[in-house]
Design a protein around this motif. Sequence first.
Motif, PDB file in Angstrom:
ATOM      1  N   UNK A   2     -73.091  93.050 -28.773  1.00  0.00           N
ATOM      2  CA  UNK A   2     -73.072  94.614 -28.810  1.00  0.00           C
ATOM      3  C   UNK A   2     -72.414  94.289 -30.878  1.00  0.00           C
ATOM      4  N   UNK A   3     -72.979  95.817 -31.024  1.00  0.00           N
ATOM      5  CA  UNK A   3     -73.087  96.351 -33.149  1.00  0.00           C
ATOM      6  C   UNK A   3     -71.763  95.639 -33.294  1.00  0.00           C
ATOM      7  N   UNK A   4     -70.508  95.998 -32.801  1.00  0.00           N
ATOM      8  CA  UNK A   4     -68.925  95.825 -33.386  1.00  0.00           C
ATOM      9  C   UNK A   4     -69.123  94.494 -32.721  1.00  0.00           C
ATOM     10  N   UNK A   5     -69.011  94.011 -31.655  1.00  0.00           N
ATOM     11  CA  UNK A   5     -68.648  92.082 -32.389  1.00  0.00           C
ATOM     12  C   UNK A   5     -69.906  91.970 -33.381  1.00  0.00           C
ATOM     13  N   UNK A   6     -70.830  91.801 -33.738  1.00  0.00           N
ATOM     14  CA  UNK A   6     -71.612  91.167 -34.278  1.00  0.00           C
ATOM     15  C   UNK A   6     -71.619  91.723 -36.225  1.00  0.00           C
ATOM     16  N   UNK A   7     -70.545  92.860 -35.674  1.00  0.00           N
ATOM     17  CA  UNK A   7     -70.351  92.848 -37.686  1.00  0.00           C
ATOM     18  C   UNK A   7     -68.458  91.953 -37.001  1.00  0.00           C
ATOM     19  N   UNK A   8     -68.269  92.186 -36.218  1.00  0.00           N
ATOM     20  CA  UNK A   8     -67.103  91.106 -35.943  1.00  0.00           C
ATOM     21  C   UNK A   8     -67.534  89.854 -36.295  1.00  0.00           C
ATOM     22  N   UNK A   9     -68.602  89.269 -35.864  1.00  0.00           N
ATOM     23  CA  UNK A   9     -69.107  87.610 -36.333  1.00  0.00           C
ATOM     24  C   UNK A   9     -68.816  87.452 -37.436  1.00  0.00           C
ATOM     25  N   UNK A  10     -69.392  88.234 -37.908  1.00  0.00           N
ATOM     26  CA  UNK A  10     -70.173  88.243 -39.753  1.00  0.00           C
ATOM     27  C   UNK A  10     -68.594  88.390 -40.535  1.00  0.00           C
ATOM     28  N   UNK A  11     -68.204  89.479 -39.941  1.00  0.00           N
ATOM     29  CA  UNK A  11     -66.848  88.981 -40.906  1.00  0.00           C
ATOM     30  C   UNK A  11     -66.055  87.705 -40.548  1.00  0.00           C
ATOM     31  N   UNK A  12     -65.957  87.608 -39.140  1.00  0.00           N
ATOM     32  CA  UNK A  12     -64.983  86.196 -39.130  1.00  0.00           C
ATOM     33  C   UNK A  12     -65.855  85.253 -39.798  1.00  0.00           C
ATOM     34  N   UNK A  13     -66.862  85.109 -39.388  1.00  0.00           N
ATOM     35  CA  UNK A  13     -67.768  84.026 -40.461  1.00  0.00           C
ATOM     36  C   UNK A  13     -67.135  84.226 -42.305  1.00  0.00           C
ATOM     37  N   UNK A  14     -67.249  85.092 -42.951  1.00  0.00           N
ATOM     38  CA  UNK A  14     -67.115  85.211 -43.994  1.00  0.00           C
ATOM     39  C   UNK A  14     -65.475  84.849 -45.022  1.00  0.00           C
ATOM     40  N   UNK A  15     -64.875  84.864 -43.549  1.00  0.00           N
ATOM     41  CA  UNK A  15     -63.348  85.028 -43.777  1.00  0.00           C
ATOM     42  C   UNK A  15     -63.459  83.482 -43.743  1.00  0.00           C
ATOM     43  N   UNK A  16     -63.905  82.461 -42.818  1.00  0.00           N
ATOM     44  CA  UNK A  16     -63.693  80.992 -42.448  1.00  0.00           C
ATOM     45  C   UNK A  16     -64.613  80.984 -43.342  1.00  0.00           C
ATOM     46  N   UNK A  17     -65.564  81.038 -44.189  1.00  0.00           N
ATOM     47  CA  UNK A  17     -66.143  80.553 -45.505  1.00  0.00           C
ATOM     48  C   UNK A  17     -65.575  80.747 -46.610  1.00  0.00           C
ATOM     49  N   UNK A  18     -65.208  81.731 -47.015  1.00  0.00           N
ATOM     50  CA  UNK A  18     -64.427  82.410 -48.256  1.00  0.00           C
ATOM     51  C   UNK A  18     -62.872  81.457 -48.305  1.00  0.00           C
ATOM     52  N   UNK A  19     -62.474  81.423 -47.038  1.00  0.00           N
ATOM     53  CA  UNK A  19     -61.193  80.974 -46.761  1.00  0.00           C
ATOM     54  C   UNK A  19     -60.965  79.475 -46.924  1.00  0.00           C
ATOM     55  N   UNK A  20     -61.929  78.369 -46.938  1.00  0.00           N
ATOM     56  CA  UNK A  20     -62.881  77.211 -46.733  1.00  0.00           C
ATOM     57  C   UNK A  20     -61.535  76.616 -47.493  1.00  0.00           C
ATOM     58  N   UNK A  21     -61.503  77.537 -48.521  1.00  0.00           N
ATOM     59  CA  UNK A  21     -60.892  76.187 -49.339  1.00  0.00           C
ATOM     60  C   UNK A  21     -59.027  75.795 -49.438  1.00  0.00           C
ATOM     61  N   UNK A  22     -58.558  76.606 -48.387  1.00  0.00           N
ATOM     62  CA  UNK A  22     -57.216  76.208 -48.353  1.00  0.00           C
ATOM     63  C   UNK A  22     -57.563  75.368 -46.745  1.00  0.00           C
ATOM     64  N   UNK A  23     -58.787  75.069 -46.280  1.00  0.00           N
ATOM     65  CA  UNK A  23     -58.677  74.618 -45.354  1.00  0.00           C
ATOM     66  C   UNK A  23     -59.076  73.123 -46.423  1.00  0.00           C
ATOM     67  N   UNK A  24     -59.534  73.047 -47.280  1.00  0.00           N
ATOM     68  CA  UNK A  24     -59.162  71.791 -48.065  1.00  0.00           C
ATOM     69  C   UNK A  24     -58.513  70.998 -48.135  1.00  0.00           C
ATOM     70  N   UNK A  25     -58.040  71.803 -48.599  1.00  0.00           N
ATOM     71  CA  UNK A  25     -56.103  72.066 -49.699  1.00  0.00           C
ATOM     72  C   UNK A  25     -55.356  71.201 -47.987  1.00  0.00           C
ATOM     73  N   UNK A  26     -55.364  71.955 -46.592  1.00  0.00           N
ATOM     74  CA  UNK A  26     -54.946  71.523 -45.354  1.00  0.00           C
ATOM     75  C   UNK A  26     -55.343  70.481 -44.985  1.00  0.00           C
ATOM     76  N   UNK A  27     -56.781  70.603 -45.095  1.00  0.00           N
ATOM     77  CA  UNK A  27     -57.300  69.241 -44.510  1.00  0.00           C
ATOM     78  C   UNK A  27     -58.092  68.301 -45.157  1.00  0.00           C
ATOM     79  N   UNK A  28     -58.510  68.318 -46.387  1.00  0.00           N
ATOM     80  CA  UNK A  28     -59.064  67.934 -47.383  1.00  0.00           C
ATOM     81  C   UNK A  28     -58.764  66.349 -46.719  1.00  0.00           C
TER      82      UNK A  28
END
Length: 228
Positions: A2-28
């Motif tokens: 659905x359009x809503x799910x597609x939008x949510x997918x893009x937002x979740x993808x962006x959150x993962x990408x932009x938040x991965x600096x924290x992931x590097x601290x946690x998982x680096x």
Amino acid sequence: MSTELAANFFVALSIGFLGSSHCLVMCGGIVSALQLSMPQVSVLQQLKLQFILSLGRLTTYGLLGALTGAFGAAVLVKLGISLFWLKLLAGVLLLLMAFYVARLWFALTVLEKLGSALWRKIQPVAKALLPLDSGSKALGYGLCWGFLPCGLVYSSLGWSLASGSAYEGAVLMLAFGLGTLPAMLAVGSFARQLSQFKNNTLIRAGAAVLLALYALYTIALALAPRLF
């Protein structure tokens, strides 16, 4: 999709990408340790093991997303909780993520303490798989790695819960996981360039504003039937 799910997918993808600096601290540290634990094989073989590791981690994310989404759907039916509350929860969590991406408020990191007890039980299982000298060990370690306490992961799971669907919950968590892949797999100069791009003030501010607007839109959709 659905359009809503597609939008949510893009937002979740962006959150993962932009938040991965924290992931590097946690998982680096984990990533570095895992690279050292890999056998002395070709770079291509090591990259293959890294992808298998990530496959395991994303599998755990997807399963957790499906479980929380299914639980949210069950709560709706069995306890008679209105979809309004779940949608409102989704909007609030997205707003908190926007503050996190903008580095204005790190309230989400409080959630990491909630998962520490579970990680303490899983960590010995993960350690027993070292050294990562086979694809099966890499996959097993990746499955365990998916449970590492992380505020962004847990808030994304809350968003999956609010989706009210096992399918949508799994899609959201997989999108988030895919967004973290570049940071987890990046090495050398590319890692530095990627970090510089993500940490650019204008990039982070613009992404945070768009995420906040989407959060407010989600909250408005939840409130609209009750206000009008």
